[in-house]
Scaffold this active site. Structure first.
Site, PDB file in Angstrom:
ATOM      1  N   HIS A  13       0.825  -1.207   0.000  1.00  0.00           N
ATOM      2  CA  HIS A  13       0.000   0.000   0.000  1.00  0.00           C
ATOM      3  C   HIS A  13       0.862   1.261   0.000  1.00  0.00           C
ATOM      4  CE1 HIS A  13      -3.174   2.639   2.106  1.00  0.00           C
ATOM      5  NE2 HIS A  13      -3.596   2.430   0.872  1.00  0.00           N
ATOM      6  N   GLU A  40       0.609  -0.319  -4.823  1.00  0.00           N
ATOM      7  CA  GLU A  40      -0.493   0.636  -5.043  1.00  0.00           C
ATOM      8  C   GLU A  40       0.052   2.014  -4.753  1.00  0.00           C
ATOM      9  OE1 GLU A  40      -3.894   3.178  -3.367  1.00  0.00           O
ATOM     10  OE2 GLU A  40      -1.950   2.647  -2.508  1.00  0.00           O
ATOM     11  N   ASP A  42      -1.060   6.556  -5.281  1.00  0.00           N
ATOM     12  CA  ASP A  42      -2.112   7.536  -5.581  1.00  0.00           C
ATOM     13  C   ASP A  42      -1.568   8.604  -6.523  1.00  0.00           C
ATOM     14  OD1 ASP A  42      -3.930   6.493  -3.393  1.00  0.00           O
ATOM     15  OD2 ASP A  42      -2.209   7.114  -2.188  1.00  0.00           O
ATOM     16  N   HIS A  55      -1.179  11.356  -1.795  1.00  0.00           N
ATOM     17  CA  HIS A  55      -2.474  10.860  -1.326  1.00  0.00           C
ATOM     18  C   HIS A  55      -3.462  11.982  -1.041  1.00  0.00           C
ATOM     19  CE1 HIS A  55      -5.427   9.528   1.685  1.00  0.00           C
ATOM     20  NE2 HIS A  55      -5.365   8.383   1.057  1.00  0.00           N
ATOM     21  N   GLU A 115      -3.999   4.257  -8.339  1.00  0.00           N
ATOM     22  CA  GLU A 115      -5.252   4.844  -7.844  1.00  0.00           C
ATOM     23  C   GLU A 115      -5.333   6.291  -8.316  1.00  0.00           C
ATOM     24  OE1 GLU A 115      -6.198   4.866  -3.591  1.00  0.00           O
ATOM     25  OE2 GLU A 115      -7.775   6.320  -4.053  1.00  0.00           O
TER      26      GLU A 115
END
Ligand code: G3P
Ligand code: MG
Length: 246
Positions: A13, A40, A42, A55, A115
């Protein structure tokens, strides 16, 4: 079940979980060093439409800048320190461009969940830009990046811009009409909050022809349980105790 799911069960993450400053190239290296074959992160847009990793809407928590991240041009974002907030070892770690992280991941055979995390009001343009950039960056790569977003406007824009890239609908809470929403955006997967996971939901998602992943799983026993129920992938911050190498 959907064939387009070449992804591993364990996803680091924000790149390196808690062990490194989130969404930086250093985090990606820490994830890889812990055996993770998928990360993952952002992605949002600078004022001048360069895709970069962050993020929050604002710079304050994870950089030495302040205010809305989307208000700065990329030339100013790259001057910020995105590592010092985490620990002294990472002082001077820069804000990562989407391009740099993609190049690192492709070169090291690490799969990516991109993401799409738009600044408020820039949902569609961010979805379009991230999808087009991803298409160009991963051209000829063996494993395509999985694009996901909480923003359905971003997901719809990504679908229009690069329909061939796999998509996942990311949800805070599982909506009753998840089947219709997954079909609408031609998704391959539903990415849920791990607290909503049940064996029944996993079976229903699989029966409908989709994959299912859960964020953010930080208890080893919970990770084991979800995987035993057939969860296709888990996102974790705990790279040492929830290891793909275990
Ligand atoms: O993509 C899974 C997870 O990252 C979603 O939540 O807030 O950590 O981006 P968040
Ligand atoms: Mg995220």
């Amino acid at each position: 079940m959907s064939a387009s799911w070449p992804y591993p069960t364990h996803i680091a993450h924000r790149g390196g979980g808690r062990l490194a400053p989130e969404n930086t190239l250093a985090a990606m290296r820490v994830g890889a060093a812990h055996g993770f074959r998928m990360v993952e992160f952002d992605v949002k847009l600078s004022r001048d439409n360069v895709a970069f990793l962050l993020h929050d809407d604002d710079l304050d928590r994870t950089t030495d800048g302040c205010g809305p991240a989307g208000a700065l041009p990329y030339t100013e974002l790259v001057l910020l320190d995105a590592g010092g907030w985490h620990s002294p070892d990472y002082v001077g770690e820069p804000v990562a461009s989407f391009q740099a992280v993609a190049r690192y991941a492709i070169a090291n055979h690490i799969a990516c969940n991109v993401e799409i995390k738009p600044s408020p009001g820039r949902e569609a343009e961010t979805g379009t830009a991230v999808a087009l950039t991803a298409r160009a960056l991963w051209q000829g790569a063996t494993v395509a990046p999985l694009l996901s977003s909480f923003s359905e406007a971003s997901l719809a824009a990504a679908q229009t811009a690069a329909p061939e890239l796999p998509r996942a609908l990311l949800v805070e809470q599982v909506p009753v009409d998840w089947r219709e929403r997954l079909a609408k955006y031609d998704c391959v997967a539903l990415n849920i909050n791990q607290r909503d996971a049940t064996p029944e939901l996993i079976a229903d998602v699989h029966a409908a022809g989709y994959r299912i992943a859960a964020w953010t799983v930080n208890e080893p026993a919970r990770a084991q349980l979800l995987l035993s129920w057939g969860m296709d992938a888990i996102f974790t911050d705990e790279l040492a105790s929830i290891s793909p190498l275990a």
